[in-house]
Write a protein that holds these residues in place. Structure first.
Motif, PDB file in Angstrom:
ATOM      1  N   PHE A 119       0.849  -1.188   0.000  1.00  0.00           N
ATOM      2  CA  PHE A 119       0.000   0.000   0.000  1.00  0.00           C
ATOM      3  C   PHE A 119       0.883   1.234   0.000  1.00  0.00           C
ATOM      4  CE2 PHE A 119       1.162  -1.119   4.189  1.00  0.00           C
ATOM      5  CZ  PHE A 119       1.207   0.032   4.941  1.00  0.00           C
ATOM      6  N   SER A 120       0.299   2.391   0.276  1.00  0.00           N
ATOM      7  CA  SER A 120       1.057   3.627   0.384  1.00  0.00           C
ATOM      8  C   SER A 120       0.562   4.406   1.592  1.00  0.00           C
ATOM      9  CB  SER A 120       0.906   4.482  -0.871  1.00  0.00           C
ATOM     10  OG  SER A 120       1.590   5.702  -0.712  1.00  0.00           O
ATOM     11  N   PHE A 121       1.472   4.803   2.458  1.00  0.00           N
ATOM     12  CA  PHE A 121       1.128   5.635   3.610  1.00  0.00           C
ATOM     13  C   PHE A 121       0.895   7.072   3.149  1.00  0.00           C
ATOM     14  CE2 PHE A 121       3.143   2.594   6.727  1.00  0.00           C
ATOM     15  CZ  PHE A 121       2.064   2.500   7.569  1.00  0.00           C
ATOM     16  N   GLU A 122      -0.011   7.268   2.199  1.00  0.00           N
ATOM     17  CA  GLU A 122      -0.421   8.582   1.700  1.00  0.00           C
ATOM     18  C   GLU A 122       0.701   9.388   1.067  1.00  0.00           C
ATOM     19  OE1 GLU A 122      -2.327  10.639   4.919  1.00  0.00           O
ATOM     20  OE2 GLU A 122      -3.915   9.167   5.065  1.00  0.00           O
ATOM     21  N   ASN A 123       1.803   8.775   0.714  1.00  0.00           N
ATOM     22  CA  ASN A 123       2.907   9.536   0.130  1.00  0.00           C
ATOM     23  C   ASN A 123       3.183   9.152  -1.316  1.00  0.00           C
ATOM     24  OD1 ASN A 123       4.012   7.025   0.503  1.00  0.00           O
ATOM     25  ND2 ASN A 123       5.481   7.652   2.044  1.00  0.00           N
ATOM     26  N   GLY A 124       2.386   8.256  -1.877  1.00  0.00           N
ATOM     27  CA  GLY A 124       2.546   7.849  -3.263  1.00  0.00           C
ATOM     28  C   GLY A 124       3.628   6.810  -3.489  1.00  0.00           C
ATOM     29  N   GLU A 125       4.387   6.474  -2.457  1.00  0.00           N
ATOM     30  CA  GLU A 125       5.436   5.474  -2.585  1.00  0.00           C
ATOM     31  C   GLU A 125       4.862   4.092  -2.261  1.00  0.00           C
ATOM     32  OE1 GLU A 125       8.196   7.052   0.214  1.00  0.00           O
ATOM     33  OE2 GLU A 125       8.856   8.630  -1.136  1.00  0.00           O
ATOM     34  N   THR A 126       5.546   3.056  -2.716  1.00  0.00           N
ATOM     35  CA  THR A 126       5.101   1.701  -2.436  1.00  0.00           C
ATOM     36  C   THR A 126       5.693   1.244  -1.118  1.00  0.00           C
ATOM     37  OG1 THR A 126       4.989   1.223  -4.794  1.00  0.00           O
ATOM     38  CG2 THR A 126       5.039  -0.663  -3.307  1.00  0.00           C
ATOM     39  N   ASP A 127       4.803   1.009  -0.143  1.00  0.00           N
ATOM     40  CA  ASP A 127       5.203   0.553   1.176  1.00  0.00           C
ATOM     41  C   ASP A 127       4.640  -0.857   1.376  1.00  0.00           C
ATOM     42  OD1 ASP A 127       6.236   3.164   1.605  1.00  0.00           O
ATOM     43  OD2 ASP A 127       4.272   3.840   2.295  1.00  0.00           O
ATOM     44  N   ARG A 128       5.222  -1.603   2.296  1.00  0.00           N
ATOM     45  CA  ARG A 128       4.744  -2.965   2.548  1.00  0.00           C
ATOM     46  C   ARG A 128       4.833  -3.272   4.034  1.00  0.00           C
ATOM     47  NH1 ARG A 128       7.350  -6.373  -1.244  1.00  0.00           N
ATOM     48  NH2 ARG A 128       5.638  -5.742  -2.568  1.00  0.00           N
ATOM     49  N   ALA A 129       3.801  -3.963   4.526  1.00  0.00           N
ATOM     50  CA  ALA A 129       3.781  -4.462   5.893  1.00  0.00           C
ATOM     51  C   ALA A 129       3.698  -5.980   5.825  1.00  0.00           C
ATOM     52  CB  ALA A 129       2.588  -3.894   6.651  1.00  0.00           C
ATOM     53  N   VAL A 130       4.468  -6.652   6.664  1.00  0.00           N
ATOM     54  CA  VAL A 130       4.513  -8.113   6.682  1.00  0.00           C
ATOM     55  C   VAL A 130       4.317  -8.562   8.129  1.00  0.00           C
ATOM     56  CG1 VAL A 130       5.887 -10.164   6.159  1.00  0.00           C
ATOM     57  CG2 VAL A 130       6.130  -8.112   4.736  1.00  0.00           C
ATOM     58  N   LEU A 131       3.354  -9.454   8.333  1.00  0.00           N
ATOM     59  CA  LEU A 131       3.052  -9.992   9.648  1.00  0.00           C
ATOM     60  C   LEU A 131       3.558 -11.429   9.706  1.00  0.00           C
ATOM     61  CD1 LEU A 131       1.563  -8.908  12.155  1.00  0.00           C
ATOM     62  CD2 LEU A 131      -0.520  -9.910  11.236  1.00  0.00           C
ATOM     63  N   VAL A 132       4.401 -11.728  10.686  1.00  0.00           N
ATOM     64  CA  VAL A 132       5.084 -13.015  10.766  1.00  0.00           C
ATOM     65  C   VAL A 132       4.837 -13.660  12.134  1.00  0.00           C
ATOM     66  CG1 VAL A 132       7.337 -14.160  10.638  1.00  0.00           C
ATOM     67  CG2 VAL A 132       6.897 -12.132   9.247  1.00  0.00           C
ATOM     68  N   ALA A 133       4.394 -14.913  12.131  1.00  0.00           N
ATOM     69  CA  ALA A 133       4.219 -15.648  13.385  1.00  0.00           C
ATOM     70  C   ALA A 133       5.574 -15.822  14.045  1.00  0.00           C
ATOM     71  CB  ALA A 133       3.585 -17.008  13.111  1.00  0.00           C
ATOM     72  N   ASN A 134       5.634 -15.534  15.332  1.00  0.00           N
ATOM     73  CA  ASN A 134       6.927 -15.673  16.010  1.00  0.00           C
ATOM     74  C   ASN A 134       7.004 -16.929  16.876  1.00  0.00           C
ATOM     75  OD1 ASN A 134       5.621 -15.057  18.440  1.00  0.00           O
ATOM     76  ND2 ASN A 134       6.338 -12.946  18.482  1.00  0.00           N
ATOM     77  N   GLY A 135       5.957 -17.772  16.849  1.00  0.00           N
ATOM     78  CA  GLY A 135       5.983 -19.021  17.581  1.00  0.00           C
ATOM     79  C   GLY A 135       5.753 -18.876  19.068  1.00  0.00           C
ATOM     80  N   ASP A 136       5.344 -17.680  19.506  1.00  0.00           N
ATOM     81  CA  ASP A 136       5.160 -17.421  20.928  1.00  0.00           C
ATOM     82  C   ASP A 136       3.798 -16.761  21.184  1.00  0.00           C
ATOM     83  OD1 ASP A 136       5.865 -17.429  23.604  1.00  0.00           O
ATOM     84  OD2 ASP A 136       6.891 -15.503  23.486  1.00  0.00           O
ATOM     85  N   SER A 137       2.750 -17.262  20.538  1.00  0.00           N
ATOM     86  CA  SER A 137       1.381 -16.746  20.672  1.00  0.00           C
ATOM     87  C   SER A 137       1.231 -15.293  20.245  1.00  0.00           C
ATOM     88  CB  SER A 137       0.858 -16.918  22.099  1.00  0.00           C
ATOM     89  OG  SER A 137       0.786 -18.270  22.433  1.00  0.00           O
ATOM     90  N   SER A 138       2.105 -14.839  19.408  1.00  0.00           N
ATOM     91  CA  SER A 138       1.963 -13.498  18.851  1.00  0.00           C
ATOM     92  C   SER A 138       2.670 -13.443  17.502  1.00  0.00           C
ATOM     93  CB  SER A 138       2.512 -12.437  19.805  1.00  0.00           C
ATOM     94  OG  SER A 138       3.885 -12.590  20.000  1.00  0.00           O
ATOM     95  N   SER A 139       2.563 -12.303  16.873  1.00  0.00           N
ATOM     96  CA  SER A 139       3.203 -12.129  15.575  1.00  0.00           C
ATOM     97  C   SER A 139       3.955 -10.812  15.559  1.00  0.00           C
ATOM     98  CB  SER A 139       2.158 -12.170  14.459  1.00  0.00           C
ATOM     99  OG  SER A 139       1.152 -11.213  14.709  1.00  0.00           O
ATOM    100  N   ASP A 140       4.992 -10.775  14.743  1.00  0.00           N
ATOM    101  CA  ASP A 140       5.837  -9.588  14.613  1.00  0.00           C
ATOM    102  C   ASP A 140       5.502  -8.876  13.312  1.00  0.00           C
ATOM    103  OD1 ASP A 140       7.061 -10.490  16.945  1.00  0.00           O
ATOM    104  OD2 ASP A 140       8.642 -11.529  15.835  1.00  0.00           O
ATOM    105  N   LEU A 141       5.600  -7.563  13.338  1.00  0.00           N
ATOM    106  CA  LEU A 141       5.279  -6.741  12.177  1.00  0.00           C
ATOM    107  C   LEU A 141       6.550  -6.103  11.629  1.00  0.00           C
ATOM    108  CD1 LEU A 141       3.026  -5.380  10.428  1.00  0.00           C
ATOM    109  CD2 LEU A 141       3.095  -3.508  12.102  1.00  0.00           C
TER     110      LEU A 141
END
Length: 186
Positions: free
Chosen positions: A32-54
């Motif tokens: 997506f783009s954080f309103e600046n016209g550039e291509t941004d990316r967010a990735v959510l990764v399971a960390n194996g400890d009942s949560s995920s890292d961004l």
């Protein structure tokens, strides 16, 4: 000498692990783009400890030199991950270019809930601009609660009624689900 080399190697390995996600554990990704016209990316990764890292990457177009892009932010424990259907976090984007971090427990136990964090990029900082949360007990569904807070405007709703939000916006790096604002702590 050996001890110094070992400590250095451990620090380098820890820094590398934080800078690049384990691609075999990716739960979701959003470009997506954080309103600046550039291509941004967010990735959510399971960390194996009942949560995920961004992992958030900014301006991917500039990173076309063949090198892997470096994340602008790594947020450990960004979302709860129950590991089964109905409890996996996900990412979306809003029509205004905000990143939405969604987590839920809709598939196990009697305490069901859903939560959405709205993240914006302002003044070179990732800011939690809003929180929407709903919760109910499957054995007493009429006892459910909800909140929808806008930390930037100071306005919100709790159980459908307009309220003033006293909690200020904060950096995503400082956010913790363990310290929910009192308006959404039910």
């Amino acid at each position: 000498m050996f001890r110094t080399a070992l400590v250095t190697a451990m620090l380098v390995a820890a820094a590398a692990a934080q800078a690049e996600p384990d691609y075999s554990r990716i739960l979701d990704a959003e470009t997506f783009s954080f309103e600046n016209g550039e291509t941004d990316r967010a990735v959510l990764v399971a960390n194996g400890d009942s949560s995920s890292d961004l992992y958030i990457y900014l301006d991917l177009q500039s990173a076309s030199d063949g090198k892997a892009p470096k994340p602008a932010l790594v947020k450990k424990d960004a979302a709860w991950d129950g590991g089964i259907w109905g409890s996996r976090p996900s990412l979306e984007t809003s029509a205004k270019g905000s990143l939405l971090i969604k987590s839920e427990n809709s598939g196990a136990g009697r305490d069901r809930w859903s939560q959405t964090l709205t993240v914006v990029y302002r003044n070179r900082q990732f800011i939690v601009a809003g929180l929407t949360r709903e919760a109910y007990d499957t054995l007493a569904p009429e006892s459910g609660h909800s909140c929808d807070l806008n930390f930037l405007s100071g306005k919100g709703k709790k159980d459908g009624k307009a309220i003033d939000v006293k909690t200020p916006a904060m950096k995503l790096a400082d956010w913790s689900d363990g310290d929910l604002p009192k308006e959404c702590n039910f």
